[in-house]
Scaffold this motif. Structure first.
Motif, mmCIF file in Angstrom:
data_model
loop_
_atom_site.group_PDB
_atom_site.id
_atom_site.type_symbol
_atom_site.label_atom_id
_atom_site.label_comp_id
_atom_site.label_asym_id
_atom_site.label_seq_id
_atom_site.Cartn_x
_atom_site.Cartn_y
_atom_site.Cartn_z
ATOM 1 N N GLY A 1 65.514 18.569 36.188
ATOM 2 C CA GLY A 1 64.494 17.886 35.399
ATOM 3 C C GLY A 1 64.130 18.558 34.090
ATOM 4 N N GLY A 2 63.766 17.768 33.080
ATOM 5 C CA GLY A 2 63.254 18.257 31.806
ATOM 6 C C GLY A 2 64.319 18.672 30.811
ATOM 7 N N PHE A 3 63.843 19.005 29.590
ATOM 8 C CA PHE A 3 64.749 19.418 28.519
ATOM 9 C C PHE A 3 65.379 20.773 28.803
ATOM 10 C CE2 PHE A 3 65.625 21.370 24.333
ATOM 11 C CZ PHE A 3 66.580 20.460 23.891
ATOM 12 N N GLY A 4 64.594 21.660 29.430
ATOM 13 C CA GLY A 4 65.134 22.973 29.794
ATOM 14 C C GLY A 4 66.306 22.829 30.740
ATOM 15 N N ALA A 5 66.201 21.882 31.660
ATOM 16 C CA ALA A 5 67.295 21.633 32.602
ATOM 17 C C ALA A 5 68.523 21.128 31.851
ATOM 18 C CB ALA A 5 66.870 20.627 33.652
ATOM 19 N N PHE A 6 68.314 20.285 30.852
ATOM 20 C CA PHE A 6 69.425 19.802 30.040
ATOM 21 C C PHE A 6 70.177 20.964 29.403
ATOM 22 C CE2 PHE A 6 70.876 18.828 25.735
ATOM 23 C CZ PHE A 6 71.890 17.921 26.031
ATOM 24 N N LEU A 7 69.436 21.929 28.856
ATOM 25 C CA LEU A 7 70.072 23.084 28.226
ATOM 26 C C LEU A 7 70.834 23.939 29.239
ATOM 27 C CD1 LEU A 7 67.320 24.184 25.693
ATOM 28 C CD2 LEU A 7 69.419 22.910 25.236
ATOM 29 N N VAL A 8 70.230 24.148 30.410
ATOM 30 C CA VAL A 8 70.884 24.939 31.451
ATOM 31 C C VAL A 8 72.177 24.256 31.889
ATOM 32 C CG1 VAL A 8 70.672 25.736 33.839
ATOM 33 C CG2 VAL A 8 68.795 26.072 32.246
ATOM 34 N N VAL A 9 72.123 22.938 32.092
ATOM 35 C CA VAL A 9 73.313 22.192 32.513
ATOM 36 C C VAL A 9 74.387 22.251 31.427
ATOM 37 C CG1 VAL A 9 74.181 19.885 33.047
ATOM 38 C CG2 VAL A 9 72.072 20.697 34.097
ATOM 39 N N ALA A 10 73.996 22.136 30.182
ATOM 40 C CA ALA A 10 74.967 22.200 29.094
ATOM 41 C C ALA A 10 75.652 23.565 29.038
ATOM 42 C CB ALA A 10 74.285 21.897 27.764
ATOM 43 N N VAL A 11 74.887 24.635 29.196
ATOM 44 C CA VAL A 11 75.455 25.987 29.156
ATOM 45 C C VAL A 11 76.365 26.223 30.356
ATOM 46 C CG1 VAL A 11 74.876 28.439 29.353
ATOM 47 C CG2 VAL A 11 73.630 26.994 27.757
ATOM 48 N N LEU A 12 75.902 25.866 31.551
ATOM 49 C CA LEU A 12 76.726 26.070 32.742
ATOM 50 C C LEU A 12 77.962 25.173 32.730
ATOM 51 C CD1 LEU A 12 74.038 26.545 35.509
ATOM 52 C CD2 LEU A 12 75.452 28.280 34.421
ATOM 53 N N GLY A 13 77.839 23.974 32.198
ATOM 54 C CA GLY A 13 79.000 23.105 32.056
ATOM 55 C C GLY A 13 80.025 23.695 31.105
ATOM 56 N N GLY A 14 79.551 24.261 30.011
ATOM 57 C CA GLY A 14 80.458 24.919 29.064
ATOM 58 C C GLY A 14 81.145 26.127 29.674
ATOM 59 N N LEU A 15 80.403 26.916 30.438
ATOM 60 C CA LEU A 15 81.020 28.056 31.113
ATOM 61 C C LEU A 15 82.055 27.599 32.137
ATOM 62 C CD1 LEU A 15 77.946 30.394 31.688
ATOM 63 C CD2 LEU A 15 79.856 30.745 30.125
ATOM 64 N N GLY A 16 81.735 26.554 32.863
ATOM 65 C CA GLY A 16 82.693 26.004 33.820
ATOM 66 C C GLY A 16 83.943 25.507 33.129
ATOM 67 N N LEU A 17 83.766 24.885 31.994
ATOM 68 C CA LEU A 17 84.913 24.402 31.204
ATOM 69 C C LEU A 17 85.783 25.564 30.744
ATOM 70 C CD1 LEU A 17 86.396 22.070 29.776
ATOM 71 C CD2 LEU A 17 84.879 22.461 27.831
ATOM 72 N N LEU A 18 85.171 26.626 30.253
ATOM 73 C CA LEU A 18 85.936 27.793 29.812
ATOM 74 C C LEU A 18 86.717 28.420 30.960
ATOM 75 C CD1 LEU A 18 83.448 29.555 27.367
ATOM 76 C CD2 LEU A 18 85.544 28.331 26.801
ATOM 77 N N VAL A 19 86.082 28.575 32.108
ATOM 78 C CA VAL A 19 86.757 29.154 33.269
ATOM 79 C C VAL A 19 87.930 28.276 33.683
ATOM 80 C CG1 VAL A 19 86.497 29.658 35.730
ATOM 81 C CG2 VAL A 19 84.775 30.440 34.110
ATOM 82 N N GLY A 20 87.720 26.976 33.697
ATOM 83 C CA GLY A 20 88.795 26.061 34.055
ATOM 84 C C GLY A 20 89.960 26.125 33.089
ATOM 85 N N ARG A 21 89.675 26.236 31.803
ATOM 86 C CA ARG A 21 90.758 26.306 30.806
ATOM 87 C C ARG A 21 91.522 27.615 30.937
ATOM 88 N NH1 ARG A 21 91.493 22.262 27.491
ATOM 89 N NH2 ARG A 21 92.407 23.499 25.843
ATOM 90 N N VAL A 22 90.834 28.703 31.275
ATOM 91 C CA VAL A 22 91.522 29.980 31.495
ATOM 92 C C VAL A 22 92.431 29.858 32.714
ATOM 93 C CG1 VAL A 22 91.192 32.383 32.195
ATOM 94 C CG2 VAL A 22 89.803 31.428 30.357
ATOM 95 N N LEU A 23 91.937 29.234 33.791
ATOM 96 C CA LEU A 23 92.747 29.076 34.997
ATOM 97 C C LEU A 23 93.940 28.158 34.767
ATOM 98 C CD1 LEU A 23 89.965 28.815 37.720
ATOM 99 C CD2 LEU A 23 91.441 30.768 37.197
#
Length: 58
Positions: free
Chosen positions: A21-43
């Motif tokens: 919930g909230g804008f803070g949650a949006f930022l957390v999801v965006a950051v964690l999604g980006g980290l997940g994307l980076l890990v996936g691209r490395v793999l």
């Protein structure tokens, strides 16, 4: 499903679970999604980080 997509989805789901919930949650999801994307691209071998981890620098 490639490791890139799996990493992105994992990061997004973990972000939603961590901050629901909230804008803070949006930022957390965006950051964690980006980290997940980076890990996936490395793999997948589509992102080479050896230039940052190379111990023999000139």
């Amino acid at each position: 499903m490639s490791a890139t997509i799996a990493g992105l989805l994992t990061g997004l789901v973990l972000g939603l679970a961590a901050a629901f919930g909230g804008f803070g949650a949006f930022l957390v999801v965006a950051v964690l999604g980006g980290l997940g994307l980076l890990v996936g691209r490395v793999l997948d071998g589509k992102l080479d980080l050896s230039q940052f981890t190379d111990r023999e620098r000139r």
